[in-house]
Design an enzyme around this catalytic site. Structure first.
Site, PDB file in Angstrom:
ATOM      1  N   ASP A  44      41.476  54.789   5.433  1.00  0.00           N
ATOM      2  CA  ASP A  44      40.273  55.406   5.977  1.00  0.00           C
ATOM      3  C   ASP A  44      40.232  56.905   5.693  1.00  0.00           C
ATOM      4  O   ASP A  44      39.254  57.580   6.021  1.00  0.00           O
ATOM      5  CB  ASP A  44      40.109  55.107   7.466  1.00  0.00           C
ATOM      6  CG  ASP A  44      41.277  55.578   8.316  1.00  0.00           C
ATOM      7  OD1 ASP A  44      42.228  56.166   7.763  1.00  0.00           O
ATOM      8  OD2 ASP A  44      41.244  55.353   9.544  1.00  0.00           O
ATOM      9  N   SER A  45      41.269  57.410   5.035  1.00  0.00           N
ATOM     10  CA  SER A  45      41.244  58.784   4.518  1.00  0.00           C
ATOM     11  C   SER A  45      40.101  58.970   3.533  1.00  0.00           C
ATOM     12  O   SER A  45      39.727  60.109   3.216  1.00  0.00           O
ATOM     13  CB  SER A  45      42.576  59.128   3.841  1.00  0.00           C
ATOM     14  OG  SER A  45      42.923  58.149   2.872  1.00  0.00           O
ATOM     15  N   ASP A  83      42.990  49.725   5.873  1.00  0.00           N
ATOM     16  CA  ASP A  83      42.994  50.340   7.198  1.00  0.00           C
ATOM     17  C   ASP A  83      41.859  49.775   8.044  1.00  0.00           C
ATOM     18  O   ASP A  83      40.711  49.713   7.580  1.00  0.00           O
ATOM     19  CB  ASP A  83      42.761  51.854   7.087  1.00  0.00           C
ATOM     20  CG  ASP A  83      44.036  52.646   6.905  1.00  0.00           C
ATOM     21  OD1 ASP A  83      45.126  52.084   7.117  1.00  0.00           O
ATOM     22  OD2 ASP A  83      43.942  53.841   6.566  1.00  0.00           O
ATOM     23  N   LYS A 113      46.063  47.448   8.200  1.00  0.00           N
ATOM     24  CA  LYS A 113      46.948  48.441   8.814  1.00  0.00           C
ATOM     25  C   LYS A 113      46.306  48.977  10.083  1.00  0.00           C
ATOM     26  O   LYS A 113      45.122  49.313  10.090  1.00  0.00           O
ATOM     27  CB  LYS A 113      47.256  49.594   7.862  1.00  0.00           C
ATOM     28  CG  LYS A 113      48.215  50.644   8.477  1.00  0.00           C
ATOM     29  CD  LYS A 113      48.739  51.611   7.431  1.00  0.00           C
ATOM     30  CE  LYS A 113      47.717  52.642   7.015  1.00  0.00           C
ATOM     31  NZ  LYS A 113      47.321  53.559   8.146  1.00  0.00           N
ATOM     32  N   GLU A 115      46.903  51.770  13.436  1.00  0.00           N
ATOM     33  CA  GLU A 115      47.629  52.959  13.879  1.00  0.00           C
ATOM     34  C   GLU A 115      48.074  52.811  15.333  1.00  0.00           C
ATOM     35  O   GLU A 115      47.374  52.233  16.156  1.00  0.00           O
ATOM     36  CB  GLU A 115      46.753  54.203  13.753  1.00  0.00           C
ATOM     37  CG  GLU A 115      46.446  54.608  12.326  1.00  0.00           C
ATOM     38  CD  GLU A 115      45.685  55.922  12.253  1.00  0.00           C
ATOM     39  OE1 GLU A 115      45.538  56.596  13.294  1.00  0.00           O
ATOM     40  OE2 GLU A 115      45.227  56.275  11.152  1.00  0.00           O
ATOM     41  N   GLU A 182      54.437  58.688   9.298  1.00  0.00           N
ATOM     42  CA  GLU A 182      53.708  59.842   8.768  1.00  0.00           C
ATOM     43  C   GLU A 182      54.098  61.142   9.454  1.00  0.00           C
ATOM     44  O   GLU A 182      54.058  61.252  10.682  1.00  0.00           O
ATOM     45  CB  GLU A 182      52.195  59.640   8.887  1.00  0.00           C
ATOM     46  CG  GLU A 182      51.406  60.828   8.324  1.00  0.00           C
ATOM     47  CD  GLU A 182      49.933  60.557   8.117  1.00  0.00           C
ATOM     48  OE1 GLU A 182      49.223  61.484   7.692  1.00  0.00           O
ATOM     49  OE2 GLU A 182      49.489  59.422   8.362  1.00  0.00           O
TER      50      GLU A 182
END
Length: 260
Positions: A44-45, A83, A113, A115, A182
């Site tokens: 999602d970056s 993501d 993925k 978070e 990260e």
């Protein structure tokens, strides 16, 4: 033959480093796949790097599905991981299952993925893996929590380091096949890597992780502001600028197209 989560576990045992990079379109994905990248993360970056947002928070599930499907069309071998974006899985395991199901059904990606590693997220991961949805975890700096944690390094003091370690262990027990670490101290990442039976994929977490991931635009020198933990291997921004200047000059001087 496509790479599977099971192969990543084998590579962990064999101490074979894993290479991961991001992609958001077919062209880049096909290049990364042909170059032997094992994991292609549709992160999602893309919200910040490709779409111009200040954070990843505005990215929608439909946007991620659109880009992940494009990536998958360019990939033959790599494991494609998508993501799940902000507020498409945090509300409940049922919400997460619906979002993850859409991703896998509509894109062909092999995994999602998520978070975070707090207890509710661990429960969500367990529910997803119980029904056969491969999940990659992500602890340390979690960009979807930017308004709470910021972009600073996480795990610098003993209490937060212990919290991150326990989160990673809990996620592994819940069934994630790999976990992104990260922007945490390298000593902490090394300790987590040693204690987990699953691969750790580092980004700004030192060289002792089982694999490394970078945003491809950072790797190629396309971004204006380079993250401190992501050295550019190429200044592609400069190369593109010079190429465009050359083309523009030829057009303005009526040298393009050349008479054949």
């Amino acid at each position: 033959m496509a790479i599977t989560p099971t192969q990543l576990l084998d590579w962990k045992r064999q101490q074979r480093p894993i290479v991961a990079l991001t992609a958001w379109d077919t062209a880049i994905a096909s290049v990364l796949d042909a170059a032997g990248v094992e994991i292609i993360l549709v992160g999602d970056s893309l919200g910040m790097v490709a779409l111009g947002y200040e954070t990843t928070l505005p990215v929608s599930l439909d946007t991620m599905i659109h880009h992940t499907a494009a990536v998958k069309r360019g990939v033959q071998r790599a494991l494609v991981v998508c993501d799940l974006p902000f507020l498409t899985y945090q509300e409940s395991p049922a919400q997460a299952m619906g979002s993850a199901g859409r991703v896998l059904q509509e894109t062909g990606a092999q995994a999602v993925k998520l978070e975070g590693g707090h207890p509710r997220m661990v429960e969500t991961v367990a529910r997803l893996t119980e029904v056969g949805i491969p999940v990659m975890g992500h602890v340390g700096l979690t960009p979807q929590s930017v308004h709470q944690l910021g972009y600073r390094q996480q795990g610098q003091d003993p209490a937060t380091a212990e919290k991150i370690l326990h989160q990673a262990i809990a996620l592994a027990e819940a069934g994630v096949f790999a976990i992104v670490l990260e922007h945490i101290p390298s000593e902490l990442a090394a300790s987590i890597t040693e204690q987990l039976p699953i691969p750790t994929i580092g980004i700004g977490a030192g060289p002792q992780c089982d694999g490394q991931v970078l945003v491809t635009a950072d790797l190629l020198g396309l971004t204006v502001k380079q993250p401190p933990f992501a050295p550019a291997y190429l200044n592609l921004r400069h190369t593109i600028t010079e190429t465009v200047h050359k083309f523009s000059g030829e057009v303005r001087q009526r040298q393009f197209p050349r008479r054949g």
